[in-house]
Design a protein around this motif. Structure first.
Motif, PDB file in Angstrom:
ATOM      1  N   LYS A 281       3.389   1.740  -1.571  1.00  0.00           N
ATOM      2  CA  LYS A 281       3.969   2.026  -2.886  1.00  0.00           C
ATOM      3  C   LYS A 281       2.918   2.423  -3.889  1.00  0.00           C
ATOM      4  O   LYS A 281       3.155   2.367  -5.096  1.00  0.00           O
ATOM      5  N   GLY A 282       1.772   2.829  -3.366  1.00  0.00           N
ATOM      6  CA  GLY A 282       0.745   3.345  -4.275  1.00  0.00           C
ATOM      7  C   GLY A 282      -0.057   2.249  -4.946  1.00  0.00           C
ATOM      8  O   GLY A 282      -0.789   2.515  -5.885  1.00  0.00           O
ATOM      9  N   HIS A 283       0.090   1.010  -4.481  1.00  0.00           N
ATOM     10  CA  HIS A 283      -0.694  -0.057  -5.090  1.00  0.00           C
ATOM     11  C   HIS A 283      -2.084  -0.109  -4.468  1.00  0.00           C
ATOM     12  O   HIS A 283      -2.320   0.390  -3.371  1.00  0.00           O
TER      13      HIS A 283
ATOM     14  N   TYR B  18       0.825  -1.207   0.000  1.00  0.00           N
ATOM     15  CA  TYR B  18       0.000   0.000   0.000  1.00  0.00           C
ATOM     16  C   TYR B  18       0.857   1.255   0.000  1.00  0.00           C
ATOM     17  O   TYR B  18       0.503   2.275  -0.562  1.00  0.00           O
TER      18      TYR B  18
END
Lengths: 121, 721
Positions: B175-177, B173
């Motif tokens: 890492k922008g996922h 999360y």
């Protein structure tokens, strides 16, 4: 409203190439010339997705990503790394700096938009 | 912007990067390697490679690749730099530059495999291993990329069923996922049923927004391969626990799963979760709790710091150059032109005020003075826009030195000084050719071979020093070599052989040195032939004079020679000598005037029928009757009156321009005749003087060279009249 993409690359050619491809795919494109410029543009424009090069003067891609991940309001923005360096350790380093994914140069518009759409919120 | 335009940008950028590359390597050569410089040259080659790849310039990509790898070795260990490797890198710059040219022209690149092989050997790169690594990398990457193209075919008919277990780590999360995007991606390759396990979810009071509590089990019915499913999660590698197994057949489970469409809809109904960090658990059923923790905007204090605060960030900030903009030069030219008009207008205004009889302390005049100061300041600021450092031209010279060294087997090093000295771009453009030839000559004729040098007690490597500095409103460029100096006996002998001087001429050392500038001393006549060596110094001198410059030489036998050029800072304005002749006002560049004097009857000698010379100290200088030459007047009857201006120019060096009187000296704005009317022989340009009068600027070189020719008299009269 158009989805906004911030591209960070020190090469003019690449910036224009990215703009050409992404604008053609219906995105709004904001460009920055290096990591430091990228951080400034990020605050100004609040993009939906960020695409960054790794090798850049002043502040390189790794450092840029690390810095973005430390900013409260943008810590979760998807960041794609644009790289010709296919060495696995580069990808790993980008990932551990906080990159969401990567695109290998050279890219074509289709490949690029696919990758962007994969992470677009 | 079209692709063609981007291609133009690419080549323009290549030129910039080539100059960065030259600069960088040169710095390493002169002051040893440092990481910043190596990084910057690496980046230059890397960028060229990147752009070349985008346009499919394969030769460029493959050579840049080898070059880049060599630089990478240095980048990782600065002690890897040695002389032989530096030499290879410098040669690679030349080859790279050639390949860029051929790519641009669309012609075939010369074979560079030899140098590429040398690079590989010298830097200990095994080509085989390299390829292998490439292949690895491809194998690593290809699936994602190929899949992206192939994923289009949605809703594959029922085929094999895969069970996918997906347990994200908290880092996913960060890492922008967002898990839902992976599921969406999966839905593109097959039918997906998803089940969320929220069993680990704590009560709201204990919930930490940075933690990951949810697990998913998905069933994918697809005809695709297992690898393709795994590839969907490639970007999540290391950020989750992923398992993909094939199950017996389609539809044998999934009764309590959630259909992905429902799942997505559910998420669609709750988009604000992302913003609010408020998770409303009650909205979800017990079995299918789905939470969008992924991109929840979390309280900032908790944002995890990436490992290792980089102290470099601080340091690098200082280095950021002030921002620059790129402007088409046409726009700047227009501005400079308008600036010229303004200067002329301002001068006219001042003259009118004077005629109107205002006292010098009158408020109106004081206001005008203020305007004059402002105009002058604007003028210099505007000129500064077009001013560029001489560096790019200087950097190109290191290649020239390398090439001449390679051709002659000599060893010489170019050192630069004052390369950041700025001068108008128009001057820079004209500087390249004469400089190239002078540098060539300095190495070819100046520097001795290594043995001779060692025997003379000099280091084996010769040095050519190229320097630039500003001096009294002009730029001075010097080329100094530590070679043998001018061989005066040989020069004199050659000049006598060629009939340039008579065998019994009495000549000072300086005179002999200057013979190399004499017309016909060297055989080649054209300066455009860059590849041919031994272009005459007279041509070099002429092209410097065409820029409004002058060149001098001083030489010490056994110690070397110094060529010194003095050039105007701009070609847009000119310090003009205003003269009157046959009722016309004419302008001569002050830089070409050596001295002025009044004619005295005893000084003029007639030679032949129509030629006259004037005796100045101990030299005879041909008199050029400017009015007659330009067709303003018939032949003078009286040569005992008038003023002469001794000018330097043309092939023959000196001429004494005869005019009626000298009016004064003034800075004038150059207006091209060529672009507004047409080219006129003997006239370089025109200008508008302060009184609004148009005056022609004389082409001194042309007049000196063509003094016996019949000019287009009527033509000139019609313009000037």
């Amino acid at each position: 409203m158009l989805k906004k993409i911030l591209t960070v690359d020190d090469s003019r050619t690449m910036r224009e190439m990215l703009r050409h491809c992404l604008a053609g795919a219906g995105f709004e494109v904001v460009t920055a010339e290096d990591g430091k410029d990228g951080i400034e543009k990020l605050r100004e424009t609040q993009p939906d997705v960020v695409i960054t090069d790794i090798n850049m003067p002043v502040m390189d891609g790794f450092e840029f990503i690390e810095n973005v991940r430390q900013l409260n309001e943008y810590s979760r923005v998807p960041i794609l790394v644009l790289t010709t360096e296919s060495a696995p350790e580069k990808k790993q380093r980008a990932q551990s700096a906080g990159a969401t994914g990567w695109i290998v140069k050279p890219f074509d518009p289709e490949k690029l938009t696919k990758a962007v759409n994969r992470v677009m919120p | 912007m079209s692709l063609e335009d981007i291609k133009e940008t690419f080549f323009a950028e290549c030129a910039d990067q080539m100059s960065d590359l030259e600069t960088g390597l040169h710095e390493i050569q002169s002051s040893g390697p440092d990481l910043d410089t190596v990084n910057s040259i690496f980046r230059a080659v890397h960028s060229i490679k990147g752009g070349a790849g985008a346009f499919g310039y394969n030769s460029l990509v493959s050579f840049a690749h080898v070059f880049e790898n060599a630089l990478d070795i240095i980048r990782n260990d600065l002690s890897q730099v040695n002389e032989q490797r530096m030499d290879l890198l410098l040669r690679s710059v030349d080859v790279l530059s050639d390949i860029i040219d051929t790519s641009r022209e669309g012609t075939d690149a010369a074979d560079f495999s030899g140098l590429a092989g040398e690079l590989e050997t010298a830097f200990g790169m095994s080509p085989g291993a390299e390829e292998e690594e490439e292949e690895d990398a491809l194998a690593d990457f290809a699936p994602v990329m190929i899949d992206l193209g192939a994923i289009d075919v949605a809703d594959a008919p029922a085929g094999r069923t895969f069970k996918v277990g997906f347990t994200p780590h908290a880092s996913l999360y960060l890492k922008g996922h967002d898990p839902v995007r992976f599921f969406r991606e999966l839905a593109d390759i097959g039918t997906v049923t998803a089940k969320c396990d929220a069993g680990d979810l704590p009560s709201l009071s204990e919930l930490s927004p940075d933690e990951s509590y949810l697990k998913w089990e998905l069933e994918v019915v697809t005809e695709r391969l297992q690898e393709e499913i795994e590839a969907v999660f490639e970007w999540a590698e290391g950020e989750c626990v992923l398992s993909v197994e094939e199950m017996g057949g389609p539809g044998d489970d999934g009764g309590d799963g959630v259909d992905l469409d429902d799942f997505l809809n559910l998420l669609g109904d709750e988009p604000q979760a992302e913003e609010n960090a408020v998770v409303d658990i009650d909205d979800f059923g017990q079995d299918n709790i789905v939470q969008e923790l992924g991109s929840a905007d979390l309280a900032g204090e908790q944002a995890p710091a990436p490992e290792g605060d980089d102290p470099k960030a601080e340091k690098r900030e200082i280095k950021k150059p002030s921002p620059t903009i790129r402007v088409e030069s046409d726009k700047v030219d227009r501005l400079i032109n308008l600036m010229g008009e303004l200067v002329i207008n301002q001068a006219m205004l001042a003259e009118r005020f004077g005629q109107a009889g205002f006292g010098s302390a009158a408020p109106t005049v004081l206001a005008l003075n203020e305007l004059q100061n402002l105009t002058r300041e604007i003028q210099s600021s505007v000129m500064a826009i077009r001013a560029q450092p001489v560096k790019p031209v200087f950097m190109r010279m290191s290649r020239v030195v390398r090439e001449v060294c390679a051709a002659t087997g000599k060893k010489a090093l170019l050192t630069l000084e004052g390369e950041s000295t700025e001068v108008d771009t128009t001057v820079i453009e004209g500087l390249s050719d004469p400089l190239t030839h002078m540098i060539r000559n300095a190495v070819d004729h100046g520097i001795e071979d290594a043995e001779t040098r060692l025997a003379a007690g000099k280091p084996a490597n010769g040095t050519v020093k190229l320097s630039a500095y500003h001096s009294s409103g002009r730029i001075v460029i010097e080329i100094e070599d530590d070679g043998a100096g001018i061989n005066r006996d040989r020069v004199l002998q050659k000049a006598i052989d060629k009939g340039i001087v008579s065998p019994d001429a009495k000549m000072s050392n300086e005179d002999i040195d200057n013979l190399i500038f004499a017309a016909g001393f060297s055989t080649a006549e054209t300066i455009t032939d860059v590849s041919g060596r031994g272009v005459g110094m007279d041509v070099v001198r002429q092209s410097i004079q065409a820029l409004g410059g002058r060149v001098n030489i001083s030489s010490r036998p056994g110690e070397g020679s110094l060529f010194s050029m003095s050039l105007p800072l701009t070609l847009a304005v000119l310090d003009g000598m205003i003269v009157k002749e046959a009722g016309q006002t004419l302008v001569l560049p002050v830089s070409s005037v050596l001295e002025t004097s009044t004619l005295k009857p005893g000084d003029v000698y007639t030679i032949g029928r129509n030629s006259r010379v004037v005796k100045l100290r101990n030299t005879l200088v041909p008199i050029i009757d400017v009015g007659q030459q330009l067709g303003f007047s018939e032949c003078r009857s009286d040569y005992s009156k008038g003023t002469i201006l001794v000018v330097e120019g043309g092939k023959d060096g000196l001429g004494a321009f005869l005019v009626d009187s000298i009016e004064g000296q003034q800075q004038v704005v150059i207006k091209s005749l060529e672009s507004n009317y047409q080219r006129v022989p003997s006239i370089a340009a025109a200008t508008i003087l302060g009184n609004g009068q148009i005056a022609l600027i004389l082409d001194v070189d042309h007049i000196v060279n063509n003094q016996s020719n019949e000019p287009g008299a009527g033509l000139i009269r019609s313009i000037a009249g």
